[in-house]
Design a protein around this motif. Structure first.
Motif, mmCIF file in Angstrom:
data_model
loop_
_atom_site.group_PDB
_atom_site.id
_atom_site.type_symbol
_atom_site.label_atom_id
_atom_site.label_comp_id
_atom_site.label_asym_id
_atom_site.label_seq_id
_atom_site.Cartn_x
_atom_site.Cartn_y
_atom_site.Cartn_z
ATOM 1 N N TYR A 40 0.826 -1.203 0.000
ATOM 2 C CA TYR A 40 0.000 0.000 0.000
ATOM 3 C C TYR A 40 0.866 1.262 0.000
ATOM 4 O O TYR A 40 0.588 2.223 -0.738
ATOM 5 C CB TYR A 40 -0.959 0.001 1.190
ATOM 6 N N GLN A 41 1.909 1.258 0.796
ATOM 7 C CA GLN A 41 2.771 2.440 0.834
ATOM 8 C C GLN A 41 3.485 2.650 -0.500
ATOM 9 O O GLN A 41 3.633 3.799 -0.947
ATOM 10 C CB GLN A 41 3.785 2.308 1.973
ATOM 11 N N SER A 42 3.893 1.572 -1.142
ATOM 12 C CA SER A 42 4.565 1.694 -2.432
ATOM 13 C C SER A 42 3.633 2.231 -3.511
ATOM 14 O O SER A 42 4.084 2.793 -4.515
ATOM 15 C CB SER A 42 5.143 0.335 -2.865
ATOM 16 N N LEU A 43 2.327 2.079 -3.302
ATOM 17 C CA LEU A 43 1.333 2.558 -4.257
ATOM 18 C C LEU A 43 0.816 3.954 -3.896
ATOM 19 O O LEU A 43 -0.116 4.451 -4.538
ATOM 20 C CB LEU A 43 0.157 1.575 -4.324
ATOM 21 N N GLY A 44 1.406 4.566 -2.877
ATOM 22 C CA GLY A 44 1.047 5.934 -2.531
ATOM 23 C C GLY A 44 -0.042 6.084 -1.500
ATOM 24 O O GLY A 44 -0.532 7.204 -1.267
ATOM 25 N N PHE A 45 -0.439 4.992 -0.847
ATOM 26 C CA PHE A 45 -1.463 5.071 0.188
ATOM 27 C C PHE A 45 -0.833 5.392 1.542
ATOM 28 O O PHE A 45 0.353 5.142 1.767
ATOM 29 C CB PHE A 45 -2.235 3.755 0.291
#
Length: 200
Positions: free
Chosen positions: A151-156
């Motif tokens: 999720y963090q790698s996808l900008g969340f």
């Protein structure tokens, strides 16, 4: 309309929280993977995550997109909570060392979620196995970590849920919504606004 994801490793209390949010009046969407597993087992199918994860991931993607699109066509629901989102499938594939087709990333663009993701952390004291949850607690913890990374790698942005009774978790989410949308008032899942929502 804000589409929020409830995510986390297996057995972390997501489904219980989703049911409580539904009782509080919010619109919710059940986890697609549990329903798909039940359907595949009933049909004697082999498109199961412990048999053919790639096949199961494609099924899950199709169902999640359909659920999202159906929800988007229903007016009067400013907030919807999804039990898992499309990025969850990507995390599961990554953990298994399988390739992630471009269709999964395209689907995230086509089905925009709110950037804040409520993440249920591993909680061993409530963890149980059932017919759709075959992982050990250690495996569930590893999946949680992979979900956070994905999720963090996808900008969340990850919003960790407290290890607390479900009523306290509902209150925590309601307080988070109030902080995100200070111009709106939330009552039993219904937003009353003097101006349109602006979502990031």
């Amino acid at each position: 309309m804000a589409n929020f994801i409830l995510s986390g490793g297996p057995g972390a209390g997501k489904s219980t929280l989703l049911n409580a949010l539904r009782t509080a009046g919010y619109h919710t969407v059940d986890e697609a993977s549990r329903v798909l597993i039940q359907e595949q087992v009933a049909q004697g199918g082999h498109c199961l995550p412990w048999v053919d994860l790639s096949c199961f991931a494609r099924l899950a993607l199709h169902r999640m997109v359909a659920d999202y699109n159906q929800t988007s066509t229903q007016p009067g629901r400013p907030v919807t909570f999804f039990d898992r989102g499309i990025p969850d499938i990507i995390a599961y594939l990554r953990v298994a060392g399988l390739s992630v087709d471009a269709a999964f990333y395209q689907a995230i663009q086509q089905c925009p979620y709110q950037k804040q993701v409520f993440m249920a952390p591993p909680w061993e004291s409530i963890y149980i196995n059932d017919s759709e949850r075959w992982q050990t607690f250690a495996e569930a913890t590893a999946l949680h970590d992979a979900l956070v990374d994905t999720y963090q790698s996808l900008g969340f942005t990850i919003v960790p849920l407290p290890l607390a009774p479900v009523a306290d978790r509902v209150t925590f989410i309601q307080q988070t919504l109030s902080a995100l949308f200070p111009t709106s008032s939330q009552s039993a899942g219904t937003a009353h606004t003097s101006q349109p929502f602006i979502f990031s």
